[in-house]
Motif scaffolding. Structure first.
Motif, PDB file in Angstrom:
ATOM      1  N   GLU A 132       0.827  -1.200   0.000  1.00 33.27           N
ATOM      2  CA  GLU A 132       0.000   0.000   0.000  1.00 33.27           C
ATOM      3  C   GLU A 132       0.869   1.261   0.000  1.00 33.27           C
ATOM      4  O   GLU A 132       1.866   1.337   0.715  1.00 33.27           O
ATOM      5  N   VAL A 133       0.463   2.215  -0.829  1.00 35.91           N
ATOM      6  CA  VAL A 133       1.149   3.507  -0.901  1.00 35.91           C
ATOM      7  C   VAL A 133       0.113   4.609  -0.733  1.00 35.91           C
ATOM      8  O   VAL A 133      -1.086   4.391  -0.941  1.00 35.91           O
ATOM      9  N   ALA A 134       0.571   5.793  -0.390  1.00 33.11           N
ATOM     10  CA  ALA A 134      -0.340   6.906  -0.139  1.00 33.11           C
ATOM     11  C   ALA A 134      -0.619   7.692  -1.412  1.00 33.11           C
ATOM     12  O   ALA A 134       0.266   7.899  -2.240  1.00 33.11           O
ATOM     13  N   CYS A 135      -1.858   8.094  -1.581  1.00 37.58           N
ATOM     14  CA  CYS A 135      -2.218   8.987  -2.673  1.00 37.58           C
ATOM     15  C   CYS A 135      -1.580  10.347  -2.405  1.00 37.58           C
ATOM     16  O   CYS A 135      -1.699  10.884  -1.301  1.00 37.58           O
ATOM     17  N   ASP A 136      -0.905  10.910  -3.390  1.00 36.49           N
ATOM     18  CA  ASP A 136      -0.213  12.184  -3.198  1.00 36.49           C
ATOM     19  C   ASP A 136      -1.174  13.366  -3.133  1.00 36.49           C
ATOM     20  O   ASP A 136      -0.753  14.487  -2.826  1.00 36.49           O
ATOM     21  N   CYS A 137      -2.456  13.124  -3.409  1.00 34.88           N
ATOM     22  CA  CYS A 137      -3.442  14.215  -3.320  1.00 34.88           C
ATOM     23  C   CYS A 137      -4.193  14.212  -1.993  1.00 34.88           C
ATOM     24  O   CYS A 137      -4.252  15.225  -1.309  1.00 34.88           O
ATOM     25  N   CYS A 138      -4.762  13.043  -1.629  1.00 35.14           N
ATOM     26  CA  CYS A 138      -5.599  12.997  -0.432  1.00 35.14           C
ATOM     27  C   CYS A 138      -5.003  12.178   0.700  1.00 35.14           C
ATOM     28  O   CYS A 138      -5.513  12.210   1.823  1.00 35.14           O
ATOM     29  N   GLY A 139      -3.945  11.423   0.414  1.00 38.00           N
ATOM     30  CA  GLY A 139      -3.296  10.636   1.456  1.00 38.00           C
ATOM     31  C   GLY A 139      -3.897   9.266   1.694  1.00 38.00           C
ATOM     32  O   GLY A 139      -3.420   8.516   2.549  1.00 38.00           O
ATOM     33  N   ALA A 140      -4.960   8.920   0.956  1.00 33.86           N
ATOM     34  CA  ALA A 140      -5.581   7.608   1.123  1.00 33.86           C
ATOM     35  C   ALA A 140      -4.591   6.505   0.734  1.00 33.86           C
ATOM     36  O   ALA A 140      -3.798   6.675  -0.186  1.00 33.86           O
ATOM     37  N   MET A 141      -4.669   5.373   1.438  1.00 31.35           N
ATOM     38  CA  MET A 141      -3.767   4.258   1.189  1.00 31.35           C
ATOM     39  C   MET A 141      -4.438   3.231   0.278  1.00 31.35           C
ATOM     40  O   MET A 141      -5.560   2.801   0.540  1.00 31.35           O
ATOM     41  N   GLU A 142      -3.744   2.868  -0.776  1.00 34.09           N
ATOM     42  CA  GLU A 142      -4.199   1.806  -1.668  1.00 34.09           C
ATOM     43  C   GLU A 142      -2.977   1.037  -2.154  1.00 34.09           C
ATOM     44  O   GLU A 142      -1.853   1.534  -2.093  1.00 34.09           O
ATOM     45  N   SER A 143      -3.206  -0.183  -2.646  1.00 37.91           N
ATOM     46  CA  SER A 143      -2.093  -0.963  -3.174  1.00 37.91           C
ATOM     47  C   SER A 143      -1.533  -0.263  -4.404  1.00 37.91           C
ATOM     48  O   SER A 143      -2.256   0.427  -5.139  1.00 37.91           O
ATOM     49  N   ALA A 144      -0.246  -0.448  -4.643  1.00 39.43           N
ATOM     50  CA  ALA A 144       0.424   0.220  -5.762  1.00 39.43           C
ATOM     51  C   ALA A 144      -0.219  -0.120  -7.094  1.00 39.43           C
ATOM     52  O   ALA A 144      -0.298   0.727  -7.994  1.00 39.43           O
ATOM     53  N   GLU A 145      -0.707  -1.368  -7.241  1.00 37.61           N
ATOM     54  CA  GLU A 145      -1.301  -1.776  -8.511  1.00 37.61           C
ATOM     55  C   GLU A 145      -2.636  -1.087  -8.775  1.00 37.61           C
ATOM     56  O   GLU A 145      -3.094  -1.010  -9.913  1.00 37.61           O
ATOM     57  N   GLU A 146      -3.283  -0.573  -7.725  1.00 37.43           N
ATOM     58  CA  GLU A 146      -4.571   0.097  -7.884  1.00 37.43           C
ATOM     59  C   GLU A 146      -4.416   1.610  -8.059  1.00 37.43           C
ATOM     60  O   GLU A 146      -5.379   2.302  -8.385  1.00 37.43           O
ATOM     61  N   MET A 147      -3.214   2.118  -7.837  1.00 41.25           N
ATOM     62  CA  MET A 147      -2.964   3.546  -7.964  1.00 41.25           C
ATOM     63  C   MET A 147      -2.688   3.929  -9.422  1.00 41.25           C
ATOM     64  O   MET A 147      -1.997   3.209 -10.146  1.00 41.25           O
ATOM     65  N   ALA A 148      -3.230   5.065  -9.830  1.00 40.43           N
ATOM     66  CA  ALA A 148      -2.869   5.634 -11.126  1.00 40.43           C
ATOM     67  C   ALA A 148      -1.622   6.491 -10.918  1.00 40.43           C
ATOM     68  O   ALA A 148      -1.439   7.088  -9.857  1.00 40.43           O
ATOM     69  N   THR A 149      -0.743   6.506 -11.897  1.00 35.40           N
ATOM     70  CA  THR A 149       0.478   7.319 -11.785  1.00 35.40           C
ATOM     71  C   THR A 149       0.407   8.484 -12.769  1.00 35.40           C
ATOM     72  O   THR A 149       0.006   8.297 -13.921  1.00 35.40           O
ATOM     73  N   TRP A 150       0.789   9.647 -12.299  1.00 30.80           N
ATOM     74  CA  TRP A 150       0.732  10.860 -13.106  1.00 30.80           C
ATOM     75  C   TRP A 150       2.135  11.447 -13.265  1.00 30.80           C
ATOM     76  O   TRP A 150       2.854  11.633 -12.291  1.00 30.80           O
ATOM     77  N   GLN A 151       2.489  11.729 -14.506  1.00 35.30           N
ATOM     78  CA  GLN A 151       3.780  12.372 -14.790  1.00 35.30           C
ATOM     79  C   GLN A 151       3.632  13.871 -14.581  1.00 35.30           C
ATOM     80  O   GLN A 151       2.802  14.532 -15.213  1.00 35.30           O
ATOM     81  N   MET A 152       4.456  14.443 -13.680  1.00 37.73           N
ATOM     82  CA  MET A 152       4.379  15.863 -13.386  1.00 37.73           C
ATOM     83  C   MET A 152       5.344  16.640 -14.286  1.00 37.73           C
ATOM     84  O   MET A 152       6.247  16.066 -14.914  1.00 37.73           O
ATOM     85  N   ASP A 153       5.146  17.970 -14.345  1.00 41.86           N
ATOM     86  CA  ASP A 153       5.967  18.820 -15.214  1.00 41.86           C
ATOM     87  C   ASP A 153       7.443  18.797 -14.826  1.00 41.86           C
ATOM     88  O   ASP A 153       8.311  18.994 -15.688  1.00 41.86           O
ATOM     89  N   ASP A 154       7.726  18.580 -13.550  1.00 38.87           N
ATOM     90  CA  ASP A 154       9.125  18.579 -13.107  1.00 38.87           C
ATOM     91  C   ASP A 154       9.787  17.212 -13.260  1.00 38.87           C
ATOM     92  O   ASP A 154      10.914  16.993 -12.804  1.00 38.87           O
ATOM     93  N   GLY A 155       9.051  16.264 -13.888  1.00 40.02           N
ATOM     94  CA  GLY A 155       9.620  14.943 -14.129  1.00 40.02           C
ATOM     95  C   GLY A 155       9.332  13.913 -13.043  1.00 40.02           C
ATOM     96  O   GLY A 155       9.659  12.738 -13.210  1.00 40.02           O
ATOM     97  N   THR A 156       8.737  14.357 -11.930  1.00 42.88           N
ATOM     98  CA  THR A 156       8.416  13.426 -10.853  1.00 42.88           C
ATOM     99  C   THR A 156       7.108  12.676 -11.158  1.00 42.88           C
ATOM    100  O   THR A 156       6.352  13.071 -12.052  1.00 42.88           O
ATOM    101  N   ILE A 157       6.880  11.604 -10.404  1.00 46.81           N
ATOM    102  CA  ILE A 157       5.678  10.793 -10.561  1.00 46.81           C
ATOM    103  C   ILE A 157       4.825  10.906  -9.302  1.00 46.81           C
ATOM    104  O   ILE A 157       5.342  10.805  -8.187  1.00 46.81           O
ATOM    105  N   GLU A 158       3.525  11.134  -9.471  1.00 46.72           N
ATOM    106  CA  GLU A 158       2.611  11.176  -8.342  1.00 46.72           C
ATOM    107  C   GLU A 158       1.625  10.025  -8.425  1.00 46.72           C
ATOM    108  O   GLU A 158       1.215   9.615  -9.514  1.00 46.72           O
ATOM    109  N   ASN A 159       1.259   9.521  -7.245  1.00 47.21           N
ATOM    110  CA  ASN A 159       0.234   8.481  -7.166  1.00 47.21           C
ATOM    111  C   ASN A 159      -1.127   9.125  -6.968  1.00 47.21           C
ATOM    112  O   ASN A 159      -1.273  10.048  -6.158  1.00 47.21           O
ATOM    113  N   ARG A 160      -2.102   8.653  -7.715  1.00 46.21           N
ATOM    114  CA  ARG A 160      -3.468   9.160  -7.577  1.00 46.21           C
ATOM    115  C   ARG A 160      -4.414   7.989  -7.323  1.00 46.21           C
ATOM    116  O   ARG A 160      -4.402   7.006  -8.072  1.00 46.21           O
TER     117      ARG A 160
END
Length: 245
Positions: A203-231
């Motif tokens: 389980e990893v934390a959503c970078d927006c709301c902090g909710a915990m979900e398994s990594a396979e259930e998280m969507a990943t977003w490419q940010m402008d600075d090159g980093t990846i966020e979990n949604r």
């Protein structure tokens, strides 16, 4: 045929086979290789074997450990086929030990043949040593899990267990239920048997709301600075999209 009958009658595959057999269905005729031989997958064979129970004790012939061994073996086969594996001597010994242990149990349970007679007494002794080494190390890894779990919940009242963030996952590398929290791991988890640290179930934390979900259930977003966020499901917009559909 078996799957359809099992589904329609809400019974397992073995029961469906016995029902069709009692009704006089000719399986020999159905299996004639015209135009091509009929084959089944390993998963289908395993699903059928899971239905077998001891007529005396009622215990399943195929248990969870055996199924885990099959999953591990499939993963090892896939790595070999794609040349994506490296095995130092110790891991080779453990692989052989695990294979021999599983084979010995399977041929004994289903009375297929005498493994010692097939491989010879001397070779069988070597296999026994390897199987014992694997079993010993696995028992040690499982003991580590039990000790760490006891340590995590020590002094905590039972009704407060829900607030303890401590999980045990099945390791995708060795298929043992030995992946537990570890401060020394970059992912926060490490397998006590093979030391693997990666799993999509962690389980990893959503970078927006902090909710915990398994990594396979998280969507990943490419940010402008090159980093990846979990949604999570909601923050990714997927919930609203599914709702609109």
């Amino acid at each position: 045929m078996l799957k359809k009958r099992a589904k329609s009658d809400s019974i397992n595959l073995l029961q469906a086979f016995e029902v069709l057999q009692s009704e006089g269905f000719d399986f020999e005729e159905a299996l004639k290789p015209v135009p091509h031989p009929h084959t089944i997958t390993l998963d289908q064979a395993l699903e059928f074997a899971k239905c077998e129970k001891c007529q005396i004790t009622g215990v399943d012939f195929v248990d969870v450990d055996f199924c885990n061994d099959i999953e591990w073996l499939k993963g090892l086969r896939n790595k070999i086929e794609h040349y994506q594996f490296r095995l130092p001597p110790k891991e080779v010994r453990l692989c052989i030990g695990r294979l021999v242990r599983g084979v010995a149990e399977f041929v004994d349970i289903f009375s297929l043949f005498d493994l010692e007679k097939e491989v010879g007494k001397d070779s069988y002794h070597v296999f026994e040593v390897l199987a014992d080494e694997y079993a010993h190390l696995l028992k040690e890894a499982e003991r580590d899990v039990a000790e760490k779990e006891e340590e995590a919940y020590r002094g905590v009242r039972h009704k407060h267990y829900v607030f303890i963030d401590w999980n045990v996952y099945q390791c995708p590398e060795c298929s043992n239920n030995t992946m537990i929290p570890s401060e020394d791991s970059s992912t926060g988890y490490k397998c006590t048997f093979c030391s693997n640290e990666e799993s999509d179930e962690i389980e990893v934390a959503c970078d927006c709301c902090g909710a915990m979900e398994s990594a396979e259930e998280m969507a990943t977003w490419q940010m402008d600075d090159g980093t990846i966020e979990n949604r999570c499901y909601f923050c990714s917009g997927q919930y609203q999209a599914d709702k609109d559909d």
